[in-house]
Design a protein around this motif. Structure first.
Motif, PDB file in Angstrom:
ATOM      1  N   ALA A 110     -30.455  21.551   2.394  1.00 28.79           N
ATOM      2  CA  ALA A 110     -31.700  20.707   2.136  1.00 28.79           C
ATOM      3  C   ALA A 110     -32.400  21.376   0.982  1.00 28.79           C
ATOM      4  O   ALA A 110     -32.872  20.892   0.226  1.00 28.79           O
ATOM      5  N   ALA A 111     -32.535  22.608   1.232  1.00 27.04           N
ATOM      6  CA  ALA A 111     -32.999  23.353   0.301  1.00 27.04           C
ATOM      7  C   ALA A 111     -32.518  23.535  -0.906  1.00 27.04           C
ATOM      8  O   ALA A 111     -33.087  23.209  -2.208  1.00 27.04           O
ATOM      9  N   LEU A 112     -31.295  23.612  -1.252  1.00 25.03           N
ATOM     10  CA  LEU A 112     -30.343  23.485  -2.113  1.00 25.03           C
ATOM     11  C   LEU A 112     -30.579  22.214  -2.916  1.00 25.03           C
ATOM     12  O   LEU A 112     -30.805  22.096  -4.240  1.00 25.03           O
ATOM     13  N   GLN A 113     -30.433  20.912  -2.084  1.00 21.59           N
ATOM     14  CA  GLN A 113     -30.633  19.834  -2.672  1.00 21.59           C
ATOM     15  C   GLN A 113     -32.078  19.464  -3.242  1.00 21.59           C
ATOM     16  O   GLN A 113     -32.177  18.803  -4.120  1.00 21.59           O
ATOM     17  N   GLY A 114     -33.083  19.813  -2.387  1.00 17.70           N
ATOM     18  CA  GLY A 114     -34.380  19.697  -2.800  1.00 17.70           C
ATOM     19  C   GLY A 114     -34.866  20.524  -3.881  1.00 17.70           C
ATOM     20  O   GLY A 114     -35.395  19.984  -4.828  1.00 17.70           O
ATOM     21  N   LEU A 115     -34.256  21.582  -4.094  1.00 21.80           N
ATOM     22  CA  LEU A 115     -34.722  22.470  -5.431  1.00 21.80           C
ATOM     23  C   LEU A 115     -34.028  22.213  -6.702  1.00 21.80           C
ATOM     24  O   LEU A 115     -34.505  22.244  -7.687  1.00 21.80           O
ATOM     25  N   THR A 116     -32.763  21.583  -6.510  1.00 27.77           N
ATOM     26  CA  THR A 116     -31.786  21.542  -7.828  1.00 27.77           C
ATOM     27  C   THR A 116     -31.946  19.749  -8.217  1.00 27.77           C
ATOM     28  O   THR A 116     -31.326  19.509  -9.067  1.00 27.77           O
ATOM     29  N   GLU A 117     -32.520  18.779  -6.914  1.00 22.78           N
ATOM     30  CA  GLU A 117     -32.410  17.366  -7.457  1.00 22.78           C
ATOM     31  C   GLU A 117     -33.152  17.047  -8.639  1.00 22.78           C
ATOM     32  O   GLU A 117     -32.734  16.289  -9.540  1.00 22.78           O
ATOM     33  N   PHE A 118     -34.286  17.743  -9.035  1.00 24.61           N
ATOM     34  CA  PHE A 118     -35.343  17.369 -10.097  1.00 24.61           C
ATOM     35  C   PHE A 118     -35.055  18.191 -11.346  1.00 24.61           C
ATOM     36  O   PHE A 118     -35.823  17.998 -12.468  1.00 24.61           O
ATOM     37  N   ALA A 146     -28.011  12.150  13.608  1.00 22.99           N
ATOM     38  CA  ALA A 146     -29.465  11.464  13.317  1.00 22.99           C
ATOM     39  C   ALA A 146     -30.422  12.486  13.299  1.00 22.99           C
ATOM     40  O   ALA A 146     -31.285  12.583  12.386  1.00 22.99           O
ATOM     41  N   ARG A 147     -30.232  13.182  14.428  1.00 27.75           N
ATOM     42  CA  ARG A 147     -31.259  14.469  14.376  1.00 27.75           C
ATOM     43  C   ARG A 147     -31.076  15.193  13.446  1.00 27.75           C
ATOM     44  O   ARG A 147     -32.075  15.863  12.652  1.00 27.75           O
ATOM     45  N   ASP A 148     -29.974  15.765  12.940  1.00 27.38           N
ATOM     46  CA  ASP A 148     -29.741  17.024  11.860  1.00 27.38           C
ATOM     47  C   ASP A 148     -30.075  16.138  10.563  1.00 27.38           C
ATOM     48  O   ASP A 148     -30.729  17.094   9.911  1.00 27.38           O
ATOM     49  N   GLY A 149     -29.921  14.892  10.501  1.00 24.98           N
ATOM     50  CA  GLY A 149     -30.445  14.240   9.209  1.00 24.98           C
ATOM     51  C   GLY A 149     -32.030  14.330   9.111  1.00 24.98           C
ATOM     52  O   GLY A 149     -32.509  14.574   8.121  1.00 24.98           O
ATOM     53  N   MET A 150     -32.725  13.845  10.083  1.00 24.88           N
ATOM     54  CA  MET A 150     -34.094  13.916  10.053  1.00 24.88           C
ATOM     55  C   MET A 150     -34.525  15.454   9.633  1.00 24.88           C
ATOM     56  O   MET A 150     -35.724  15.601   8.905  1.00 24.88           O
ATOM     57  N   ILE A 151     -33.978  16.401  10.158  1.00 24.32           N
ATOM     58  CA  ILE A 151     -34.507  17.811   9.947  1.00 24.32           C
ATOM     59  C   ILE A 151     -34.081  18.190   8.654  1.00 24.32           C
ATOM     60  O   ILE A 151     -34.911  18.713   7.890  1.00 24.32           O
ATOM     61  N   ALA A 152     -32.971  17.902   8.131  1.00 24.35           N
ATOM     62  CA  ALA A 152     -32.620  18.081   6.711  1.00 24.35           C
ATOM     63  C   ALA A 152     -33.526  17.254   5.774  1.00 24.35           C
ATOM     64  O   ALA A 152     -33.802  17.844   4.652  1.00 24.35           O
ATOM     65  N   ALA A 153     -33.768  16.043   6.090  1.00 17.50           N
ATOM     66  CA  ALA A 153     -34.739  15.240   5.382  1.00 17.50           C
ATOM     67  C   ALA A 153     -35.999  15.924   5.033  1.00 17.50           C
ATOM     68  O   ALA A 153     -36.646  15.912   4.078  1.00 17.50           O
ATOM     69  N   VAL A 154     -36.531  16.410   5.949  1.00 19.67           N
ATOM     70  CA  VAL A 154     -37.834  17.094   6.077  1.00 19.67           C
ATOM     71  C   VAL A 154     -37.907  18.257   5.128  1.00 19.67           C
ATOM     72  O   VAL A 154     -38.614  18.670   4.485  1.00 19.67           O
ATOM     73  N   PHE A 155     -36.704  18.996   5.508  1.00 22.55           N
ATOM     74  CA  PHE A 155     -36.529  20.364   4.569  1.00 22.55           C
ATOM     75  C   PHE A 155     -36.490  19.947   3.094  1.00 22.55           C
ATOM     76  O   PHE A 155     -37.078  20.496   2.433  1.00 22.55           O
ATOM     77  N   ALA A 156     -35.720  19.003   2.770  1.00 23.92           N
ATOM     78  CA  ALA A 156     -35.417  18.621   1.576  1.00 23.92           C
ATOM     79  C   ALA A 156     -36.731  18.207   0.665  1.00 23.92           C
ATOM     80  O   ALA A 156     -36.879  18.343  -0.368  1.00 23.92           O
ATOM     81  N   PHE A 157     -37.418  17.433   1.491  1.00 21.89           N
ATOM     82  CA  PHE A 157     -38.992  16.959   1.294  1.00 21.89           C
ATOM     83  C   PHE A 157     -39.710  17.993   0.437  1.00 21.89           C
ATOM     84  O   PHE A 157     -40.135  18.035  -0.533  1.00 21.89           O
ATOM     85  N   PHE A 158     -40.119  19.150   1.344  1.00 22.28           N
ATOM     86  CA  PHE A 158     -40.798  20.272   0.802  1.00 22.28           C
ATOM     87  C   PHE A 158     -39.910  21.092  -0.258  1.00 22.28           C
ATOM     88  O   PHE A 158     -40.747  21.542  -1.261  1.00 22.28           O
ATOM     89  N   ALA A 159     -38.819  21.218  -0.243  1.00 20.75           N
ATOM     90  CA  ALA A 159     -38.188  21.949  -1.223  1.00 20.75           C
ATOM     91  C   ALA A 159     -38.374  20.996  -2.515  1.00 20.75           C
ATOM     92  O   ALA A 159     -38.837  21.752  -3.582  1.00 20.75           O
ATOM     93  N   ALA A 160     -38.256  19.696  -2.679  1.00 17.72           N
ATOM     94  CA  ALA A 160     -38.099  18.957  -4.009  1.00 17.72           C
ATOM     95  C   ALA A 160     -39.619  19.080  -4.461  1.00 17.72           C
ATOM     96  O   ALA A 160     -39.964  18.908  -5.505  1.00 17.72           O
ATOM     97  N   LEU A 161     -40.612  18.887  -3.273  1.00 14.80           N
ATOM     98  CA  LEU A 161     -41.865  18.826  -3.740  1.00 14.80           C
ATOM     99  C   LEU A 161     -42.438  20.193  -4.629  1.00 14.80           C
ATOM    100  O   LEU A 161     -43.033  20.157  -5.658  1.00 14.80           O
TER     101      LEU A 161
END
Length: 267
Positions: A10-18, A217-232
């Motif tokens: 999630a951190a990798l995706q969030g930090l590198t997406e933008f 689904a549980r893992d996905g929700m956790i990953a989405a939250v992590f990715a959100f903050f990393a991307a922001l």
């Protein structure tokens, strides 16, 4: 996946997406280089959803304007700033949606997920970004976006379907060559990411729904939250740094990583 593995993906995706360094390339490289498990399609969709919410929140004023304009656009009226922005975003998204669907139906997506491909695209498009950033004009801002520029940037965005190219990198490259200053180029690229990420998430989500279970689904929700903050965090830092720093640091990173990956692939 363990909580730590979810955080890393999630951190990798969030930090590198933008950032113009290719999030998809990094996600492909993670299991390829570490020997760890592939995160799977469901987690890919989840982290993309997390980054989608981050960019919507950061550019909420523009997103709200485009949403309000969409209603007028659907009635065939392009008589407001919001309607024109919605039209430009729609036009810029069509090419990548068509190309993405074609690649998926042809089964070519897995063929492109190789270290060698990512090495070449990371290196080559990094150099192109440097050239565009140094030779592009600075006389235009995001508010000067024209329909023909949306077409050009939309066509460029298709190249991002090749891992390592970077969706933000190639659209920023196109915008800089069209004369947009750095902040404006980055802003247009980020706004273009919203319908593109939503479309890709919907496309991938069809496959996920057929396979998903509660654990995924549980893992996905956790990953989405992590990715959100990393991307922001990545968005805030990049948009602030662009007021005083060029894209050269990202280019240097891309070139070094590209050379390392090519050595790894061919040695």
């Amino acid at each position: 996946m363990t909580l730590f593995q979810l955080f890393v993906v999630a951190a990798l995706q969030g930090l590198t997406e933008f950032l113009p360094v290719s999030s998809s390339g990094h996600l492909v490289l993670l299991p390829a280089l570490t020997g760890g498990p592939d995160q799977g399609l469901a987690i890919d969709v989840a982290v993309h959803v997390g980054t989608l919410f981050a960019v919507v929140l950061y550019f909420w004023t523009d997103v709200k304007t485009a949403l309000l304009g969409t209603t007028r656009l659907m009635r065939g009226r392009v008589d407001t700033q919001g309607a024109f922005l919605a039209l430009c975003l729609a036009v810029a998204t069509v090419p990548v949606v068509i190309a993405g669907a074609a690649i998926k139906l042809a089964g070519l997506d897995e063929m492109l997920r190789s270290v060698a491909v990512i090495g070449w695209t990371m290196l080559g498009f990094g150099i192109v970004l440097y050239w565009a950033d140094k030779s592009g004009g600075t006389e235009r801002t995001a508010s000067d976006w024209r329909l023909r520029d949306a077409v050009t940037m939309g066509l460029a965005q298709m190249l991002a379907l090749i891992p390592g190219t970077s969706r933000s990198g190639i659209t920023i490259t196109a915008a800089r060559k069209l004369g947009y200053e750095r902040e404006g180029a980055a802003k247009l690229s980020m706004l273009m990411s919203i319908p593109t990420i939503a479309a890709s998430g919907l496309l991938l989500g069809v496959d996920v729904v057929q396979e998903a279970n509660w654990a995924v689904a549980r893992d996905g929700m956790i990953a989405a939250v992590f990715a959100f903050f990393a991307a922001l965090i990545a968005l805030i830092l990049m948009m602030r740094l662009l007021r005083s720093v060029s894209f050269t640091p990202y280019v240097i990173y891309r070139v070094i990583l590209g050379i390392v990956l090519l050595f790894y692939a061919y040695a």
